[in-house]
Scaffold this active site. Structure first.
Site, PDB file in Angstrom:
ATOM      1  CG  LEU A 258     -47.843  -0.831 -17.835  1.00  0.00           C
ATOM      2  CD1 LEU A 258     -49.108  -0.623 -17.008  1.00  0.00           C
ATOM      3  CD2 LEU A 258     -46.687  -0.070 -17.220  1.00  0.00           C
ATOM      4  CG  ASP A 259     -42.573  -6.030 -16.907  1.00  0.00           C
ATOM      5  OD1 ASP A 259     -42.343  -5.751 -18.100  1.00  0.00           O
ATOM      6  OD2 ASP A 259     -41.689  -6.046 -16.022  1.00  0.00           O
ATOM      7  NE  ARG A 260     -50.045 -13.073 -17.680  1.00  0.00           N
ATOM      8  CZ  ARG A 260     -50.642 -13.960 -18.464  1.00  0.00           C
ATOM      9  NH1 ARG A 260     -50.121 -14.262 -19.636  1.00  0.00           N
ATOM     10  NH2 ARG A 260     -51.749 -14.562 -18.095  1.00  0.00           N
TER      11      ARG A 260
END
Length: 228
Positions: A61-63
């Site tokens: 998942l993106d940060r």
């Protein structure tokens, strides 16, 4: 101080957790605490394991994004879950809040995306461009108010920054997206994107497992009663 990571499910093969926003999925240049390192340390502590703990990163998942993630606790589980990601048999649903309202209340977005590794920025490019990869998602608008829309998304391809770039490309950037939100984003805002549902076949028992997570109760999520 590292954030607490809620555990939704754990057995000898898989670990399912809720990723807090602003925690990297794996170690990056920031050297901030990341999911893989934090969870390995937690497993070592809780189970009193000597030596190194194996934990496989199955997907990312993106940060800035929070929500459901699955990790593999054995190499066999890692291999089988990675195959499931590659063959798109893991069902991934997200919920987002976007600016404006998509032209159609539901539909499919299909673009070709190209990532610039130097800037860590992804762009929509014409089909056939060297290095471009197809990105596909289905969406459904759940509600609109105050110039914003709540959108449920089923992701069919897992390209970097895919949801953020595709909605920005149709003129509906995600609320709080510093990178792709243009003039809409305010400094310090959290991105309004949440991994709300993950469904997959258990790598050894073959049982279908489904896990859900609700977004935090803060703006802009509080404009709706968001249920996975």
């Amino acid at each position: 101080m590292a954030p607490a990571i809620p555990v939704l499910y754990e057995d000898n093969h898989v670990l399912v957790v809720v990723k807090p926003p602003n925690v990297p999925s794996q170690e990056d240049d920031s050297r901030d605490p990341d999911m893989l390192t934090l969870l390995k340390a937690d497993l070592k502590h809780r189970h009193g394991k000597p030596g190194n703990v194996f934990l496989g990163l199955v997907h990312r998942l993106d940060r800035p994004v929070g929500g459901v993630m699955v990790f593999a606790k054995t190499s066999k589980a890692a291999s089988r879950l990675s195959d499931a990601v590659r063959t798109r048999s893991i069902r991934k649903e997200y919920t987002a809040v976007v600016h404006g309202r998509p032209k159609d209340p539901q539909g499919t977005l299909r673009h070709y995306l190209l990532k610039d590794s130097k800037t860590n920025r992804v762009s929509v490019v014409p089909p056939g461009k060297d290095g471009a990869k197809e990105a596909v998602l289905d969406y459904r608008v759940l509600g609109s108010q105050d110039g914003l829309s709540l959108v449920r998304i089923e992701l069919h391809t897992g390209r970097p920054h895919q949801i953020r770039v595709q909605f920005s490309a149709i003129g509906c950037p995600l609320v709080g997206d510093q990178r792709y939100g243009g003039t809409h984003a305010q400094p310090g805002q959290q991105i309004a994107l949440w991994s709300t549902q993950l469904q997959f076949e258990h790598p050894t028992t073959k049982e279908t497992l489904r896990f859900t997570s609700e977004p935090m109760r803060s703006f802009p999520w509080i404009l709706w009663d968001v249920k996975p």
